[in-house]
Structures are given as structure tokens and as C-alpha cells.
Scaffold this motif. Sequence first.
Motif, short mmCIF file in Angstrom:
data_model
loop_
_atom_site.label_atom_id
_atom_site.label_comp_id
_atom_site.label_asym_id
_atom_site.label_seq_id
_atom_site.Cartn_x
_atom_site.Cartn_y
_atom_site.Cartn_z
N UNK A 133 13.16 4.45 -4.79
CA UNK A 133 13.77 5.24 -5.86
C UNK A 133 14.24 6.59 -5.36
N UNK A 134 14.99 7.29 -6.18
CA UNK A 134 15.54 8.59 -5.79
C UNK A 134 14.43 9.59 -5.47
N UNK A 135 13.29 9.46 -6.12
CA UNK A 135 12.19 10.39 -5.88
C UNK A 135 11.22 9.88 -4.82
N UNK A 136 11.30 8.60 -4.52
CA UNK A 136 10.34 7.99 -3.61
C UNK A 136 9.10 7.45 -4.28
N UNK A 137 9.03 7.57 -5.60
CA UNK A 137 7.81 7.19 -6.30
C UNK A 137 7.63 5.68 -6.43
N UNK A 138 8.71 4.93 -6.37
CA UNK A 138 8.60 3.47 -6.44
C UNK A 138 9.41 2.84 -5.31
N UNK A 139 8.92 1.70 -4.86
CA UNK A 139 9.61 0.95 -3.80
C UNK A 139 9.47 -0.54 -4.08
N UNK A 140 10.26 -1.28 -3.38
CA UNK A 140 10.12 -2.74 -3.38
C UNK A 140 10.33 -3.20 -1.94
N UNK A 141 9.64 -4.26 -1.58
CA UNK A 141 9.71 -4.79 -0.22
C UNK A 141 9.84 -6.30 -0.30
N UNK A 142 10.72 -6.86 0.49
CA UNK A 142 10.89 -8.31 0.51
C UNK A 142 9.65 -8.98 1.09
N UNK A 143 9.36 -10.16 0.60
CA UNK A 143 8.17 -10.89 1.03
C UNK A 143 8.20 -11.16 2.53
N UNK A 144 9.38 -11.34 3.08
CA UNK A 144 9.50 -11.69 4.50
C UNK A 144 9.06 -10.57 5.44
N UNK A 145 9.01 -9.34 4.93
CA UNK A 145 8.64 -8.21 5.78
C UNK A 145 7.45 -7.43 5.23
N UNK A 146 6.91 -7.87 4.14
CA UNK A 146 5.81 -7.14 3.51
C UNK A 146 4.63 -7.04 4.45
N UNK A 147 4.06 -5.85 4.53
CA UNK A 147 2.94 -5.63 5.43
C UNK A 147 3.37 -5.22 6.83
N UNK A 148 4.66 -5.33 7.14
CA UNK A 148 5.15 -4.95 8.47
C UNK A 148 6.17 -3.81 8.37
N UNK A 149 6.97 -3.78 7.33
CA UNK A 149 8.01 -2.76 7.15
C UNK A 149 7.60 -1.82 6.02
N UNK A 150 7.87 -0.53 6.22
CA UNK A 150 7.55 0.47 5.21
C UNK A 150 8.74 1.39 5.01
N UNK A 151 9.10 1.60 3.75
CA UNK A 151 10.20 2.49 3.41
C UNK A 151 9.63 3.81 2.90
N UNK A 152 10.30 4.91 3.24
CA UNK A 152 9.90 6.22 2.75
C UNK A 152 11.12 7.13 2.73
N UNK A 153 10.97 8.27 2.09
CA UNK A 153 12.08 9.21 2.08
C UNK A 153 11.56 10.64 2.05
#
Length: 127
Positions: A52-72
Motif C-alpha cells: 500500500x501507499x503507506x506500507x501498512x498492508x501487503x500481499x505476496x504470491x503463494x509461489x514466493x511467500x516466505x522467501x520474498x519480502x516487500x517494503x517501502x
Amino acid sequence: VVQVAESGGGSVQAGGSLTLSCTHSDSHFDDYAIGWFRQAPGKEREAVSCISFSGSTQAVAASVKGRFTISRDNTAKMVYLQLNNLRPEDTATYYCAALYFLKYDHTTCLRVTYDYWGQGTQVTVSS
């Protein structure tokens, strides 16, 4: 027109890590949610993660969950995608895209059409 730019791609061995970065040219950086997508040769584009624009919510695809992390970091005007425990099947061109914040919902951000796209950065993982 908002210009989007990714950086940080490269070549690594399986099990390695990379950090991808994304920024855009709008003066109000936090007016936009950001999504990461990837496309391997001969395959359809795949949504990887979104924030999200604030960084408060994210979504991650199942194929990369637990390995990829998004942040801002809105102060730095950057969005990051941390790629850990990379696998050869993660090899692709990774794209960053911006979505005007009013269109964002963490339950749909992996499926909606984004407003502006970057040129992509290549990630190659060797076995």
C-alpha cells in the motif's frame, strides 16, 4: 506521465539473495501503491507482491511467500523487494508498477491493472 524505474537485478546462485529497488517520478511518492511482477521467457507475467501507499498492508504470491519480502521507505522514495533463497525458477525479468492509491486494496492488488510500469530488471538464478 509517471516514470517508474527498477534496479538491483543480477545473477546469483541458487540459495542466494538479491534486493530489488523501485522508485517513481511523481513528487507525491506515497500517492501510489507499488506492485512487483515478473515474466520469464515464454511465460505469462506473474504478480509477485504489492504494498500500500503507506506500507501498512501487503500481499505476496503463494509461489514466493516466505522467501520474498516487500517494503517501502517513503522518505527515501523507494520500494524494495528482498529476494531470499532464490531458485532457478525465479529467473525472470522483474517489473515494478505504480497504482494510484485510491485503486489499491491488499486483497486485489495482485490482480488489478496498474497505472505505470518500469522497464524491468533481470534476475538470473543458476543451479
